[in-house]
Design a protein around this motif. Sequence first.
Motif, mmCIF file in Angstrom:
data_model
loop_
_atom_site.group_PDB
_atom_site.id
_atom_site.type_symbol
_atom_site.label_atom_id
_atom_site.label_comp_id
_atom_site.label_asym_id
_atom_site.label_seq_id
_atom_site.Cartn_x
_atom_site.Cartn_y
_atom_site.Cartn_z
ATOM 1 N N GLU A 213 -0.591 -0.989 -4.582
ATOM 2 C CA GLU A 213 -1.885 -0.337 -4.384
ATOM 3 C C GLU A 213 -1.586 1.139 -4.125
ATOM 4 O O GLU A 213 -1.192 1.525 -3.028
ATOM 5 C CB GLU A 213 -2.621 -0.957 -3.207
ATOM 6 N N GLU B 39 -4.797 2.971 5.333
ATOM 7 C CA GLU B 39 -3.794 1.940 5.585
ATOM 8 C C GLU B 39 -2.605 2.200 4.673
ATOM 9 O O GLU B 39 -2.785 2.550 3.508
ATOM 10 C CB GLU B 39 -4.375 0.551 5.302
ATOM 11 N N ASN B 40 -1.400 1.992 5.220
ATOM 12 C CA ASN B 40 -0.228 2.400 4.440
ATOM 13 C C ASN B 40 1.015 1.618 4.845
ATOM 14 O O ASN B 40 1.275 1.400 6.023
ATOM 15 C CB ASN B 40 0.013 3.904 4.630
ATOM 16 N N THR C 183 -2.040 5.245 -3.862
ATOM 17 C CA THR C 183 -2.903 6.382 -3.551
ATOM 18 C C THR C 183 -2.110 7.661 -3.758
ATOM 19 O O THR C 183 -1.034 7.840 -3.184
ATOM 20 C CB THR C 183 -3.399 6.325 -2.098
ATOM 21 N N LYS D 241 0.865 -1.177 0.000
ATOM 22 C CA LYS D 241 0.000 0.000 0.000
ATOM 23 C C LYS D 241 0.909 1.237 0.000
ATOM 24 O O LYS D 241 1.550 1.547 0.995
ATOM 25 C CB LYS D 241 -0.920 -0.013 1.215
#
Length: 323
Positions: A181, A240-241, A183, A158
């Motif tokens: 994933e 979440e990261n 962002t 992430k």
Amino acid sequence: MQNFDVVVIGGGPIGIACGLEAQKKGLSYVILEKGPIVNSLFNYPVNMQFFSSSEKLEIDGIPFISKEAKPKRDEALEYYRRIVTSNNLNIHLFEKVESVTQEKKGFKVTSSKTSYTTDNLIVATGFYDLPNTINVPGEDLPKVSHYYNDPHFYASQKLAVIGASNSAIDAALECYRKGAEVTLIIRGPEVGQRVKYWVRPDIINRIKEGSINAHFNAEVKEIKERELTINTPEGELALENDFVLALTGYKPNFAFLAQLGVQLSDDEKRLPQYNPDTMETNVKGLYLAGVICGGMETHKWFIENSRIHAKMIIEDILTHSNP
């Protein structure tokens, strides 16, 4: 202590161009580079493609042949390395300049290895060494980086990418295509207008289809080990990261310029003072070359429009030495 007509600080493309010009004009010179040849380019992302065409990256009229019109990082490294080696340029690698002091005549340059004296100093250090920090709690965590290298590292993770410029958008797309994933966190209302014209539609379409998440008009509030808190127009949001790429740009070493006595503008641009006809600063015998001339306006100067600085500077040095 060695004495040279010219000492060049920075072994990037423009520093190399300055060395070439000094060599052609019969001046003694040395180029001091704290890392490998074209250190900044070496630290660019492995898959990076230049915005400029290869002919616009050429220095001293030496042809740059690339597979595509716009070359990639590895081709540029090969091009500039071959210029250095084939011309036997006097470049000292992995030798960091630690201090510069003004003498009664000229300068004393002290490096990590030795000292030099010179009447003429050229600073061609670029702006890639100091990232613009976002100044939030957690920015110093190991999972946060201001530099991006290889997308493989972020596969199946992430990943939050902060920024809207070329570096951020390239990283977001490459990491997404390697299975991250992704962002995007963008402070403004849209993807940056200066993003490469063949890349901008790609990222916009990936955002529209939902392949890459994007938060506009958003800013990071705090970074934690497994989480990222951001402020958005809809309120505070926790994500979440696993990793953060804070690709918010870079800046010249203003402290070094101030130490040298170079006057900087009082506004946010921090523009250094120099004569645009000769590139000489307010300090006699001290010249600026390349992107460092733009202060915080790091988008104004590139290799293609600052490669002329080398000829301008050496011509002025010769004029002073042969009045």
